[in-house]
Design a protein around this motif. Structure first.
Motif, PDB file in Angstrom:
ATOM      1  N   GLN A  31       0.917  -1.210   0.138  1.00 52.47           N
ATOM      2  CA  GLN A  31      -0.185  -0.024   0.079  1.00 52.47           C
ATOM      3  C   GLN A  31       0.914   1.383   0.016  1.00 52.47           C
ATOM      4  O   GLN A  31       0.500   2.236  -0.409  1.00 52.47           O
ATOM      5  CB  GLN A  31      -0.922   0.116   1.378  1.00 52.47           C
ATOM      6  CG  GLN A  31      -1.938  -0.945   1.197  1.00 52.47           C
ATOM      7  CD  GLN A  31      -1.479  -2.427   1.717  1.00 52.47           C
ATOM      8  OE1 GLN A  31      -0.415  -2.485   2.314  1.00 52.47           O
ATOM      9  NE2 GLN A  31      -2.609  -3.187   1.979  1.00 52.47           N
ATOM     10  N   ALA A  32       2.132   1.148   0.365  1.00 54.92           N
ATOM     11  CA  ALA A  32       2.935   2.319   0.559  1.00 54.92           C
ATOM     12  C   ALA A  32       3.941   2.469  -0.665  1.00 54.92           C
ATOM     13  O   ALA A  32       4.404   3.572  -0.790  1.00 54.92           O
ATOM     14  CB  ALA A  32       3.983   2.209   1.815  1.00 54.92           C
ATOM     15  N   LEU A  33       3.702   1.546  -1.556  1.00 53.66           N
ATOM     16  CA  LEU A  33       4.310   1.765  -2.997  1.00 53.66           C
ATOM     17  C   LEU A  33       3.756   2.754  -3.794  1.00 53.66           C
ATOM     18  O   LEU A  33       2.432   2.379  -4.196  1.00 53.66           O
ATOM     19  CB  LEU A  33       4.613   0.266  -3.655  1.00 53.66           C
ATOM     20  CG  LEU A  33       5.296   0.128  -4.592  1.00 53.66           C
ATOM     21  CD1 LEU A  33       6.988   0.303  -4.245  1.00 53.66           C
ATOM     22  CD2 LEU A  33       5.304  -1.409  -5.339  1.00 53.66           C
ATOM     23  N   THR A  34       4.506   3.622  -4.370  1.00 56.84           N
ATOM     24  CA  THR A  34       3.936   4.651  -5.107  1.00 56.84           C
ATOM     25  C   THR A  34       4.685   4.862  -6.446  1.00 56.84           C
ATOM     26  O   THR A  34       5.924   4.355  -6.496  1.00 56.84           O
ATOM     27  CB  THR A  34       4.102   5.939  -4.372  1.00 56.84           C
ATOM     28  OG1 THR A  34       5.285   6.395  -4.290  1.00 56.84           O
ATOM     29  CG2 THR A  34       3.268   6.167  -2.883  1.00 56.84           C
ATOM     30  N   PRO A  35       4.214   5.507  -7.320  1.00 57.65           N
ATOM     31  CA  PRO A  35       5.031   5.628  -8.543  1.00 57.65           C
ATOM     32  C   PRO A  35       6.361   6.354  -8.343  1.00 57.65           C
ATOM     33  O   PRO A  35       7.525   6.170  -9.020  1.00 57.65           O
ATOM     34  CB  PRO A  35       4.185   6.575  -9.434  1.00 57.65           C
ATOM     35  CG  PRO A  35       2.652   6.309  -9.028  1.00 57.65           C
ATOM     36  CD  PRO A  35       2.715   5.906  -7.664  1.00 57.65           C
TER      37      PRO A  35
END
Length: 53
Positions: A31-35
């Motif tokens: 959930q913390a992985l972002t572009p």
């Protein structure tokens, strides 16, 4: 080991994952992985491959 991969390819991919990917993303929750996180990883990876710190 996957049936589609030879032993050398498997070992190479495993080393890349252990040395490059897991240190950055290993404890990160999905959930913390972002572009931005991924772009930063690629930028750092490019610099490390070229020997830039």
């Amino acid at each position: 080991m996957s049936n589609n991969w030879g032993a050398v390819q498997y070992d190479t991919e495993k080393t890349i994952i252990e040395d490059r990917i897991l240190p950055t993303f290993g404890k990160l929750k999905l959930q913390a992985l972002t572009p931005r996180t991924i772009k930063s990883f690629y930028a750092d990876l490019g610099r490390s491959i070229r020997g830039i710190k």
